[in-house]
Design a protein around this motif. Structure first.
Motif, PDB file in Angstrom:
ATOM      1  N   MET A   1     -23.192   4.731 -49.315  1.00  0.00           N
ATOM      2  CA  MET A   1     -22.749   4.212 -48.022  1.00  0.00           C
ATOM      3  C   MET A   1     -21.969   2.926 -48.223  1.00  0.00           C
ATOM      4  O   MET A   1     -22.354   2.079 -49.043  1.00  0.00           O
ATOM      5  CB  MET A   1     -23.959   3.944 -47.115  1.00  0.00           C
ATOM      6  CG  MET A   1     -23.589   3.648 -45.678  1.00  0.00           C
ATOM      7  SD  MET A   1     -25.017   3.236 -44.633  1.00  0.00           S
ATOM      8  CE  MET A   1     -25.168   1.473 -44.960  1.00  0.00           C
ATOM      9  N   PRO A   2     -20.858   2.713 -47.521  1.00  0.00           N
ATOM     10  CA  PRO A   2     -20.114   1.459 -47.675  1.00  0.00           C
ATOM     11  C   PRO A   2     -20.958   0.255 -47.283  1.00  0.00           C
ATOM     12  O   PRO A   2     -21.687   0.279 -46.293  1.00  0.00           O
ATOM     13  CB  PRO A   2     -18.921   1.634 -46.724  1.00  0.00           C
ATOM     14  CG  PRO A   2     -19.301   2.727 -45.788  1.00  0.00           C
ATOM     15  CD  PRO A   2     -20.231   3.620 -46.538  1.00  0.00           C
ATOM     16  N   GLY A   3     -20.884  -0.789 -48.100  1.00  0.00           N
ATOM     17  CA  GLY A   3     -21.685  -1.980 -47.883  1.00  0.00           C
ATOM     18  C   GLY A   3     -23.036  -1.930 -48.563  1.00  0.00           C
ATOM     19  O   GLY A   3     -23.808  -2.882 -48.480  1.00  0.00           O
ATOM     20  N   GLN A   4     -23.337  -0.819 -49.228  1.00  0.00           N
ATOM     21  CA  GLN A   4     -24.628  -0.623 -49.886  1.00  0.00           C
ATOM     22  C   GLN A   4     -24.436  -0.645 -51.400  1.00  0.00           C
ATOM     23  O   GLN A   4     -23.490  -0.040 -51.923  1.00  0.00           O
ATOM     24  CB  GLN A   4     -25.210   0.718 -49.450  1.00  0.00           C
ATOM     25  CG  GLN A   4     -26.635   0.987 -49.885  1.00  0.00           C
ATOM     26  CD  GLN A   4     -27.086   2.366 -49.423  1.00  0.00           C
ATOM     27  OE1 GLN A   4     -26.788   3.372 -50.054  1.00  0.00           O
ATOM     28  NE2 GLN A   4     -27.780   2.419 -48.301  1.00  0.00           N
ATOM     29  N   TRP A   5     -25.332  -1.361 -52.095  1.00  0.00           N
ATOM     30  CA  TRP A   5     -25.266  -1.488 -53.554  1.00  0.00           C
ATOM     31  C   TRP A   5     -26.657  -1.287 -54.160  1.00  0.00           C
ATOM     32  O   TRP A   5     -27.654  -1.241 -53.449  1.00  0.00           O
ATOM     33  CB  TRP A   5     -24.721  -2.859 -53.952  1.00  0.00           C
ATOM     34  CG  TRP A   5     -23.259  -3.046 -53.656  1.00  0.00           C
ATOM     35  CD1 TRP A   5     -22.688  -3.263 -52.427  1.00  0.00           C
ATOM     36  CD2 TRP A   5     -22.195  -3.032 -54.598  1.00  0.00           C
ATOM     37  NE1 TRP A   5     -21.326  -3.387 -52.559  1.00  0.00           N
ATOM     38  CE2 TRP A   5     -20.986  -3.254 -53.880  1.00  0.00           C
ATOM     39  CE3 TRP A   5     -22.119  -2.861 -55.989  1.00  0.00           C
ATOM     40  CZ2 TRP A   5     -19.735  -3.302 -54.498  1.00  0.00           C
ATOM     41  CZ3 TRP A   5     -20.874  -2.928 -56.603  1.00  0.00           C
ATOM     42  CH2 TRP A   5     -19.701  -3.138 -55.867  1.00  0.00           C
ATOM     43  N   GLU A   6     -26.673  -1.203 -55.466  1.00  0.00           N
ATOM     44  CA  GLU A   6     -27.933  -1.051 -56.198  1.00  0.00           C
ATOM     45  C   GLU A   6     -27.897  -1.883 -57.468  1.00  0.00           C
ATOM     46  O   GLU A   6     -26.846  -2.050 -58.091  1.00  0.00           O
ATOM     47  CB  GLU A   6     -28.158   0.417 -56.577  1.00  0.00           C
ATOM     48  CG  GLU A   6     -29.387   0.671 -57.437  1.00  0.00           C
ATOM     49  CD  GLU A   6     -29.472   2.083 -57.983  1.00  0.00           C
ATOM     50  OE1 GLU A   6     -29.451   2.249 -59.226  1.00  0.00           O
ATOM     51  OE2 GLU A   6     -29.553   3.028 -57.168  1.00  0.00           O
ATOM     52  N   TYR A   7     -29.049  -2.413 -57.851  1.00  0.00           N
ATOM     53  CA  TYR A   7     -29.214  -2.971 -59.198  1.00  0.00           C
ATOM     54  C   TYR A   7     -30.525  -2.457 -59.754  1.00  0.00           C
ATOM     55  O   TYR A   7     -31.403  -2.009 -59.012  1.00  0.00           O
ATOM     56  CB  TYR A   7     -29.164  -4.499 -59.193  1.00  0.00           C
ATOM     57  CG  TYR A   7     -30.300  -5.189 -58.461  1.00  0.00           C
ATOM     58  CD1 TYR A   7     -31.458  -5.579 -59.132  1.00  0.00           C
ATOM     59  CD2 TYR A   7     -30.210  -5.475 -57.105  1.00  0.00           C
ATOM     60  CE1 TYR A   7     -32.489  -6.223 -58.468  1.00  0.00           C
ATOM     61  CE2 TYR A   7     -31.236  -6.114 -56.431  1.00  0.00           C
ATOM     62  CZ  TYR A   7     -32.371  -6.486 -57.117  1.00  0.00           C
ATOM     63  OH  TYR A   7     -33.400  -7.118 -56.458  1.00  0.00           O
ATOM     64  N   GLN A   8     -30.643  -2.479 -61.067  1.00  0.00           N
ATOM     65  CA  GLN A   8     -31.826  -1.941 -61.729  1.00  0.00           C
ATOM     66  C   GLN A   8     -32.530  -3.036 -62.520  1.00  0.00           C
ATOM     67  O   GLN A   8     -31.883  -3.820 -63.225  1.00  0.00           O
ATOM     68  CB  GLN A   8     -31.451  -0.793 -62.667  1.00  0.00           C
ATOM     69  CG  GLN A   8     -30.727   0.363 -61.990  1.00  0.00           C
ATOM     70  CD  GLN A   8     -29.223   0.212 -62.032  1.00  0.00           C
ATOM     71  OE1 GLN A   8     -28.658  -0.291 -62.999  1.00  0.00           O
ATOM     72  NE2 GLN A   8     -28.542   0.645 -60.971  1.00  0.00           N
ATOM     73  N   VAL A   9     -33.853  -3.077 -62.394  1.00  0.00           N
ATOM     74  CA  VAL A   9     -34.681  -4.030 -63.135  1.00  0.00           C
ATOM     75  C   VAL A   9     -35.641  -3.246 -64.019  1.00  0.00           C
ATOM     76  O   VAL A   9     -36.364  -2.375 -63.540  1.00  0.00           O
ATOM     77  CB  VAL A   9     -35.466  -4.940 -62.169  1.00  0.00           C
ATOM     78  CG1 VAL A   9     -36.504  -5.766 -62.942  1.00  0.00           C
ATOM     79  CG2 VAL A   9     -34.523  -5.862 -61.420  1.00  0.00           C
ATOM     80  N   GLY A  10     -35.617  -3.553 -65.305  1.00  0.00           N
ATOM     81  CA  GLY A  10     -36.538  -2.912 -66.235  1.00  0.00           C
ATOM     82  C   GLY A  10     -35.834  -2.440 -67.497  1.00  0.00           C
ATOM     83  O   GLY A  10     -34.609  -2.541 -67.609  1.00  0.00           O
ATOM     84  N   PRO A  11     -36.623  -1.943 -68.465  1.00  0.00           N
ATOM     85  CA  PRO A  11     -38.068  -1.739 -68.342  1.00  0.00           C
ATOM     86  C   PRO A  11     -38.859  -3.052 -68.387  1.00  0.00           C
ATOM     87  O   PRO A  11     -38.511  -3.961 -69.126  1.00  0.00           O
ATOM     88  CB  PRO A  11     -38.406  -0.854 -69.536  1.00  0.00           C
ATOM     89  CG  PRO A  11     -37.328  -1.139 -70.541  1.00  0.00           C
ATOM     90  CD  PRO A  11     -36.102  -1.439 -69.763  1.00  0.00           C
ATOM     91  N   CYS A  12     -39.901  -3.096 -67.580  1.00  0.00           N
ATOM     92  CA  CYS A  12     -40.835  -4.218 -67.537  1.00  0.00           C
ATOM     93  C   CYS A  12     -42.244  -3.654 -67.668  1.00  0.00           C
ATOM     94  O   CYS A  12     -42.516  -2.542 -67.219  1.00  0.00           O
ATOM     95  CB  CYS A  12     -40.730  -4.984 -66.229  1.00  0.00           C
ATOM     96  SG  CYS A  12     -39.103  -5.670 -65.867  1.00  0.00           S
ATOM     97  N   VAL A  13     -43.125  -4.441 -68.239  1.00  0.00           N
ATOM     98  CA  VAL A  13     -44.500  -3.987 -68.495  1.00  0.00           C
ATOM     99  C   VAL A  13     -45.439  -4.488 -67.407  1.00  0.00           C
ATOM    100  O   VAL A  13     -45.506  -5.688 -67.127  1.00  0.00           O
ATOM    101  CB  VAL A  13     -44.991  -4.467 -69.871  1.00  0.00           C
ATOM    102  CG1 VAL A  13     -46.429  -4.011 -70.120  1.00  0.00           C
ATOM    103  CG2 VAL A  13     -44.077  -3.961 -70.975  1.00  0.00           C
ATOM    104  N   GLY A  14     -46.170  -3.566 -66.767  1.00  0.00           N
ATOM    105  CA  GLY A  14     -47.246  -3.915 -65.858  1.00  0.00           C
ATOM    106  C   GLY A  14     -46.831  -4.834 -64.727  1.00  0.00           C
ATOM    107  O   GLY A  14     -45.841  -4.617 -64.039  1.00  0.00           O
TER     108      GLY A  14
END
Length: 352
Positions: A188-201
């Motif tokens: 959708m316009p105006g919508q973004w994503e970022y990814q965090v990880g891998p992280c433990v627990g």
């Protein structure tokens, strides 16, 4: 005289992010152990009555402050009642940390895909602006951009909106030591994503909270509001999720080539049996998003499959082929509480 500026961050009654600044004198740098407990007015955050408003915040993790630079820090805290030192009902970090104390040898990894929508002047970035007056109900945005299709992973001023905020956020989370693994424009316009990880627990929840705080602070500078609403625009537009990828040491061990059959498939049975319980904790308003359309599964029924983005839980082709790896829970909404979701997945799949 040396000093460190520490920005104490906590979560309010509505899942919003609050912070206040402490100057720590006579220190060149600080660790969590150097930072004292502090307090704030809980009656102003919906977490305490006015006649007994003090809430205690306890430092739990620190990150380099990308806004102030130097040796200054952002501090993740959680919240407690002063009378009996009990965690507030809104303190979801405390019970999550206790769950992650179980079976530490499994070393649970999480990779979280945070979607969000940027709003300015009452509309998502890239959408027509409305000048209608509010007062007798919500303001309705008149007009829509071109249909979905050209915006996902796009480039160009006619299809990509808010990139300066996205890039600055990426720069700042990396400077803060967040394990951010990527960004992309969404459907959708105006919508973004970022990814965090891998992280433990528990670190997965801490890092996502810090990354969200940094995002709303960066957007603040541009006069832009960040929405984590799972369906910010009704109709034929994609919602916003927070897909949560999960594995344990046993699941991802290359020597354990039967993990898909002996570990992951039984986990699917466990998740299916607790579908309603998970859905109830996976974010407010998620029923507007999990309709069975727009790359989602129906909220009513649990499903899983290999490489199927229309399922509740997706197992990647590579995991199924090799026999070991991870799975992606696609049900969490963009406004989900990462402490609740990560600890619930771990508890259902491993601890119980």
């Amino acid at each position: 005289m040396p000093y460190v500026i520490a920005e104490y961050i906590w979560i309010d009654a509505d899942g919003g992010y609050r912070s206040k600044t402490k100057v720590v004198h006579n220190k060149e740098s600080v660790t969590v152990a150097d930072l004292p407990n502090w307090n704030y007015d809980g009656s102003s955050t919906g977490q305490a009555p006015g006649e007994d408003s003090e809430v205690i915040i306890k430092p739990r993790a620190i990150y380099p402050d990308p806004f102030r630079g130097g040796n200054n820090v952002l501090v993740i805290t959680d919240t407690y009642r002063p009378a009996d030192d009990e965690p507030l009902p809104t303190n979801t970090r405390n019970p999550a940390a206790k769950i992650f104390e179980n079976k530490p040898e499994e070393e649970p990894w999480f990779g979280i895909e945070q979607e969000y929508t940027m709003f300015k002047d009452g509309a998502p970035l890239g959408w027509p602006k409305s000048k209608a007056a509010s007062g007798f109900g919500p303001t309705i945005t008149i007009g829509y951009p071109a249909p979905q299709g050209p915006y996902y992973c796009s480039a160009g001023a006619d299809v990509a909106f808010g990139r300066e905020i996205v890039e600055e956020h990426l720069d700042y989370v990396l400077k803060a030591g967040i394990n951010c693994s990527g960004i992309n424009a969404e459907v959708m316009p105006g919508q973004w994503e970022y990814q965090v990880g891998p992280c433990v627990g528990i670190d997965a929840g801490d890092q996502l909270v810090v990354s969200r705080y940094i995002l709303v602070r960066v957007a603040e500078k541009y006069g832009v509001t960040i929405s984590f609403d799972p369906k910010p625009i009704p109709g034929d537009w994609n919602g916003a999720g927070c897909h949560t990828n999960f594995s344990t040491a046993s699941m991802r061990d290359p020597k354990n080539t039967d993990a898909f059959e002996t570990i992951i498939k039984p986990m699917m049975e466990k998740l299916g049996a607790k579908h309603a319980e998970h859905i109830a904790a996976y974010g407010e308003g998620n029923e507007k998003r999990l309709t069975g359309a727009h790359e989602t599964a129906s909220i009513e029924k649990f499903s899983w499959g290999v490489a199927d983005r229309g399922c509740s839980v997706r197992v990647g082709n590579e995991t199924a082929k090799r026999g070991y790896g991870y799975f992606e829970d696609r049900r969490p909404a963009s406004n989900m509480d990462p402490y609740v979701v990560t600890s619930m997945i771990y508890n259902t799949c491993v601890v119980e």
